[in-house]
Motif scaffolding. Sequence first.
Motif, PDB file in Angstrom:
ATOM      1  N   SER A 180     -10.309 -24.110 -34.792  1.00  0.00           N
ATOM      2  CA  SER A 180      -9.581 -23.413 -33.713  1.00  0.00           C
ATOM      3  C   SER A 180      -8.103 -23.783 -33.623  1.00  0.00           C
ATOM      4  O   SER A 180      -7.397 -23.294 -32.748  1.00  0.00           O
ATOM      5  CB  SER A 180     -10.253 -23.651 -32.343  1.00  0.00           C
ATOM      6  OG  SER A 180     -10.007 -24.982 -31.893  1.00  0.00           O
ATOM      7  N   SER A 181      -7.624 -24.638 -34.517  1.00  0.00           N
ATOM      8  CA  SER A 181      -6.190 -24.931 -34.538  1.00  0.00           C
ATOM      9  C   SER A 181      -5.480 -23.860 -35.369  1.00  0.00           C
ATOM     10  O   SER A 181      -6.111 -23.024 -36.009  1.00  0.00           O
ATOM     11  CB  SER A 181      -5.936 -26.316 -35.132  1.00  0.00           C
ATOM     12  OG  SER A 181      -6.449 -26.403 -36.437  1.00  0.00           O
ATOM     13  N   LYS A 182      -4.161 -23.896 -35.351  1.00  0.00           N
ATOM     14  CA  LYS A 182      -3.385 -22.872 -36.047  1.00  0.00           C
ATOM     15  C   LYS A 182      -2.322 -23.495 -36.938  1.00  0.00           C
ATOM     16  O   LYS A 182      -1.861 -24.610 -36.699  1.00  0.00           O
ATOM     17  CB  LYS A 182      -2.713 -21.931 -35.039  1.00  0.00           C
ATOM     18  CG  LYS A 182      -3.663 -21.016 -34.290  1.00  0.00           C
ATOM     19  CD  LYS A 182      -2.884 -20.035 -33.428  1.00  0.00           C
ATOM     20  CE  LYS A 182      -3.826 -19.045 -32.730  1.00  0.00           C
ATOM     21  NZ  LYS A 182      -3.084 -18.062 -31.914  1.00  0.00           N
ATOM     22  N   ILE A 183      -1.969 -22.730 -37.948  1.00  0.00           N
ATOM     23  CA  ILE A 183      -0.851 -23.104 -38.806  1.00  0.00           C
ATOM     24  C   ILE A 183       0.141 -21.942 -38.789  1.00  0.00           C
ATOM     25  O   ILE A 183      -0.239 -20.790 -38.903  1.00  0.00           O
ATOM     26  CB  ILE A 183      -1.300 -23.355 -40.259  1.00  0.00           C
ATOM     27  CG1 ILE A 183      -2.262 -24.528 -40.336  1.00  0.00           C
ATOM     28  CG2 ILE A 183      -0.093 -23.629 -41.150  1.00  0.00           C
ATOM     29  CD1 ILE A 183      -2.786 -24.780 -41.733  1.00  0.00           C
ATOM     30  N   THR A 184       1.403 -22.281 -38.632  1.00  0.00           N
ATOM     31  CA  THR A 184       2.462 -21.272 -38.701  1.00  0.00           C
ATOM     32  C   THR A 184       3.194 -21.434 -40.030  1.00  0.00           C
ATOM     33  O   THR A 184       3.530 -22.545 -40.425  1.00  0.00           O
ATOM     34  CB  THR A 184       3.466 -21.442 -37.545  1.00  0.00           C
ATOM     35  OG1 THR A 184       2.785 -21.417 -36.308  1.00  0.00           O
ATOM     36  CG2 THR A 184       4.501 -20.332 -37.575  1.00  0.00           C
ATOM     37  N   THR A 185       3.416 -20.334 -40.723  1.00  0.00           N
ATOM     38  CA  THR A 185       4.231 -20.377 -41.936  1.00  0.00           C
ATOM     39  C   THR A 185       5.493 -19.551 -41.722  1.00  0.00           C
ATOM     40  O   THR A 185       5.440 -18.462 -41.153  1.00  0.00           O
ATOM     41  CB  THR A 185       3.467 -19.817 -43.159  1.00  0.00           C
ATOM     42  OG1 THR A 185       3.088 -18.465 -42.907  1.00  0.00           O
ATOM     43  CG2 THR A 185       2.237 -20.653 -43.449  1.00  0.00           C
ATOM     44  N   LEU A 186       6.601 -20.087 -42.132  1.00  0.00           N
ATOM     45  CA  LEU A 186       7.890 -19.411 -41.999  1.00  0.00           C
ATOM     46  C   LEU A 186       8.490 -19.224 -43.386  1.00  0.00           C
ATOM     47  O   LEU A 186       8.928 -20.186 -44.017  1.00  0.00           O
ATOM     48  CB  LEU A 186       8.850 -20.216 -41.124  1.00  0.00           C
ATOM     49  CG  LEU A 186       8.472 -20.448 -39.655  1.00  0.00           C
ATOM     50  CD1 LEU A 186       7.612 -21.695 -39.519  1.00  0.00           C
ATOM     51  CD2 LEU A 186       9.725 -20.595 -38.806  1.00  0.00           C
ATOM     52  N   ALA A 187       8.448 -17.994 -43.890  1.00  0.00           N
ATOM     53  CA  ALA A 187       9.029 -17.672 -45.191  1.00  0.00           C
ATOM     54  C   ALA A 187      10.516 -17.377 -45.007  1.00  0.00           C
ATOM     55  O   ALA A 187      10.889 -16.493 -44.234  1.00  0.00           O
ATOM     56  CB  ALA A 187       8.315 -16.476 -45.809  1.00  0.00           C
ATOM     57  N   ILE A 188      11.360 -18.114 -45.709  1.00  0.00           N
ATOM     58  CA  ILE A 188      12.806 -18.044 -45.489  1.00  0.00           C
ATOM     59  C   ILE A 188      13.488 -17.293 -46.630  1.00  0.00           C
ATOM     60  O   ILE A 188      13.375 -17.671 -47.804  1.00  0.00           O
ATOM     61  CB  ILE A 188      13.395 -19.456 -45.369  1.00  0.00           C
ATOM     62  CG1 ILE A 188      12.735 -20.183 -44.190  1.00  0.00           C
ATOM     63  CG2 ILE A 188      14.904 -19.400 -45.195  1.00  0.00           C
ATOM     64  CD1 ILE A 188      13.104 -21.631 -44.089  1.00  0.00           C
ATOM     65  N   LYS A 189      14.188 -16.234 -46.277  1.00  0.00           N
ATOM     66  CA  LYS A 189      14.915 -15.427 -47.263  1.00  0.00           C
ATOM     67  C   LYS A 189      16.215 -16.131 -47.636  1.00  0.00           C
ATOM     68  O   LYS A 189      16.953 -16.610 -46.771  1.00  0.00           O
ATOM     69  CB  LYS A 189      15.209 -14.041 -46.706  1.00  0.00           C
ATOM     70  CG  LYS A 189      15.801 -13.069 -47.734  1.00  0.00           C
ATOM     71  CD  LYS A 189      15.973 -11.690 -47.118  1.00  0.00           C
ATOM     72  CE  LYS A 189      16.582 -10.706 -48.110  1.00  0.00           C
ATOM     73  NZ  LYS A 189      15.711 -10.461 -49.272  1.00  0.00           N
ATOM     74  N   GLN A 380      12.362 -12.494 -52.166  1.00  0.00           N
ATOM     75  CA  GLN A 380      13.442 -13.472 -52.217  1.00  0.00           C
ATOM     76  C   GLN A 380      13.269 -14.533 -51.123  1.00  0.00           C
ATOM     77  O   GLN A 380      14.214 -14.899 -50.446  1.00  0.00           O
ATOM     78  CB  GLN A 380      14.801 -12.759 -52.065  1.00  0.00           C
ATOM     79  CG  GLN A 380      15.840 -13.204 -53.081  1.00  0.00           C
ATOM     80  CD  GLN A 380      17.068 -12.313 -53.090  1.00  0.00           C
ATOM     81  OE1 GLN A 380      17.031 -11.214 -53.659  1.00  0.00           O
ATOM     82  NE2 GLN A 380      18.132 -12.744 -52.473  1.00  0.00           N
ATOM     83  N   THR A 381      12.022 -15.003 -50.970  1.00  0.00           N
ATOM     84  CA  THR A 381      11.708 -16.044 -49.985  1.00  0.00           C
ATOM     85  C   THR A 381      11.065 -17.241 -50.691  1.00  0.00           C
ATOM     86  O   THR A 381       9.879 -17.490 -50.553  1.00  0.00           O
ATOM     87  CB  THR A 381      10.756 -15.502 -48.903  1.00  0.00           C
ATOM     88  OG1 THR A 381       9.607 -14.887 -49.538  1.00  0.00           O
ATOM     89  CG2 THR A 381      11.439 -14.467 -48.032  1.00  0.00           C
ATOM     90  N   PRO A 382      11.844 -17.998 -51.458  1.00  0.00           N
ATOM     91  CA  PRO A 382      11.280 -19.112 -52.229  1.00  0.00           C
ATOM     92  C   PRO A 382      10.912 -20.328 -51.392  1.00  0.00           C
ATOM     93  O   PRO A 382      10.180 -21.197 -51.851  1.00  0.00           O
ATOM     94  CB  PRO A 382      12.398 -19.446 -53.203  1.00  0.00           C
ATOM     95  CG  PRO A 382      13.647 -19.072 -52.470  1.00  0.00           C
ATOM     96  CD  PRO A 382      13.292 -17.846 -51.681  1.00  0.00           C
ATOM     97  N   ILE A 383      11.438 -20.384 -50.147  1.00  0.00           N
ATOM     98  CA  ILE A 383      11.188 -21.525 -49.278  1.00  0.00           C
ATOM     99  C   ILE A 383      10.231 -21.120 -48.171  1.00  0.00           C
ATOM    100  O   ILE A 383      10.430 -20.088 -47.521  1.00  0.00           O
ATOM    101  CB  ILE A 383      12.494 -22.057 -48.660  1.00  0.00           C
ATOM    102  CG1 ILE A 383      13.488 -22.425 -49.757  1.00  0.00           C
ATOM    103  CG2 ILE A 383      12.223 -23.240 -47.735  1.00  0.00           C
ATOM    104  CD1 ILE A 383      14.882 -22.751 -49.235  1.00  0.00           C
ATOM    105  N   VAL A 384       9.188 -21.893 -47.974  1.00  0.00           N
ATOM    106  CA  VAL A 384       8.229 -21.653 -46.880  1.00  0.00           C
ATOM    107  C   VAL A 384       8.043 -22.940 -46.096  1.00  0.00           C
ATOM    108  O   VAL A 384       7.777 -24.007 -46.678  1.00  0.00           O
ATOM    109  CB  VAL A 384       6.865 -21.169 -47.412  1.00  0.00           C
ATOM    110  CG1 VAL A 384       5.865 -21.035 -46.273  1.00  0.00           C
ATOM    111  CG2 VAL A 384       7.016 -19.826 -48.140  1.00  0.00           C
ATOM    112  N   ILE A 385       8.205 -22.845 -44.790  1.00  0.00           N
ATOM    113  CA  ILE A 385       7.937 -23.993 -43.908  1.00  0.00           C
ATOM    114  C   ILE A 385       6.528 -23.847 -43.363  1.00  0.00           C
ATOM    115  O   ILE A 385       6.183 -22.833 -42.788  1.00  0.00           O
ATOM    116  CB  ILE A 385       8.948 -24.059 -42.745  1.00  0.00           C
ATOM    117  CG1 ILE A 385      10.375 -24.259 -43.284  1.00  0.00           C
ATOM    118  CG2 ILE A 385       8.592 -25.195 -41.785  1.00  0.00           C
ATOM    119  CD1 ILE A 385      11.436 -24.222 -42.218  1.00  0.00           C
ATOM    120  N   VAL A 386       5.713 -24.862 -43.583  1.00  0.00           N
ATOM    121  CA  VAL A 386       4.344 -24.891 -43.061  1.00  0.00           C
ATOM    122  C   VAL A 386       4.328 -25.783 -41.831  1.00  0.00           C
ATOM    123  O   VAL A 386       4.693 -26.960 -41.897  1.00  0.00           O
ATOM    124  CB  VAL A 386       3.358 -25.409 -44.122  1.00  0.00           C
ATOM    125  CG1 VAL A 386       1.956 -25.523 -43.542  1.00  0.00           C
ATOM    126  CG2 VAL A 386       3.360 -24.497 -45.350  1.00  0.00           C
TER     127      VAL A 386
END
Length: 389
Positions: A180-189, A380-386
Amino acid sequence: MTNIIILISIVIIIIFIYSYKITTKSSPLILKPEKWFTNKKKSSIEIIGTIKISNPDKRIEVMIPEFKVEAKLLGNRRLSKFKLKTKITPNHPDMSPREDDYWQAYIVKSKSHTNINIRLNIEHKKDSNLLKQLDSIWVEIVWINYGPFGREKRLDGFVIPLTLPLDSSPNKKYLDLEDSSKITTLAIKTHKLGILDDPMKLIYNYTSELILPGDIVTIGETPLAIMQGRYHHPSSLKLTYFSKLLCIFFHPTSSLATACGMQTLINEVGVLRVIFALFIGSIFKILKVKGVFYRLAGKQARLIDDITGTTPPYDQMIVLGPLHSKDYCESVSRSLGVHVAVVDVNDLGKVKVLASSKGVDLSLLKQALHSNPAGNADQQTPIVIVRPS
């Protein structure tokens, strides 16, 4: 008799190895772009830079009888109305440039280097606003190396970014876990990455104002390798009989199923290691044990991307895996104060963590990247913040 046979076999192997190295020897010259500056004016963009050519060999002298620069504009619209001019000025330590712009054949002596100045000018006089829509410029160097190795036509290229992404807000996705927890991913252009980018500064510039304690910053292995200059054009390879033979044993979708892809691996680890890995791997494959070849041939065997394996303009290049990934992760982690990982992810749900800083939760990271938030197309989003909740 047995000892004589063993001795003859050893001599044959030594002769084979020596003759292979001699016949496959390529030009030692190394081309590297340095000190590039972009000056944007109202109706034009001026780009000035230097190409450094080094000869690290202790004995061989190499001649450069031809040297051409072909620049190509990249953007999101038709670019036929732009005017692009290119000027090449040799800056040799022992020869003055000709006033008629003729390229005079030059010898790069052993343990020395030379420089070549490049000036690019882009104009669109009718509508200066269109200059803002240019994405980047691909600078392609077509040059000839001439020496004891023969006459080699080489093609080197690199990207010069002209604009940053208009929308820098990251693409957020939320993943619900079983607990029931969550993970947010942020794909950075980002802008179109290349060898002129510093991998350390790039991560810091795009993530330092977004990260929170507990985040994991990931970067794709291919973009990192490109920034390290780990790519080459297939025409720069000197193909051998072995690369043409060994590649037929691989699945057509493999990057090692072409002579150029296989030659790239041979150049990295040596032909004997590839033959040994293929022989032992084939035996284990009969026994239904897969993946032995890649374990014996080394990491690069899995990481090489043949042409079409990356986004333009690198789709015409063979890209190798990055170097020193572990050290890179630790350095960036210390700089940002969060965890860092180098990953290889595809749309089939396969996630490989090539390297990570200490303390990364690998199972959580693989769950978060399973849906490939960075994408495999032209996002063009090579960086992802988890970001765990």
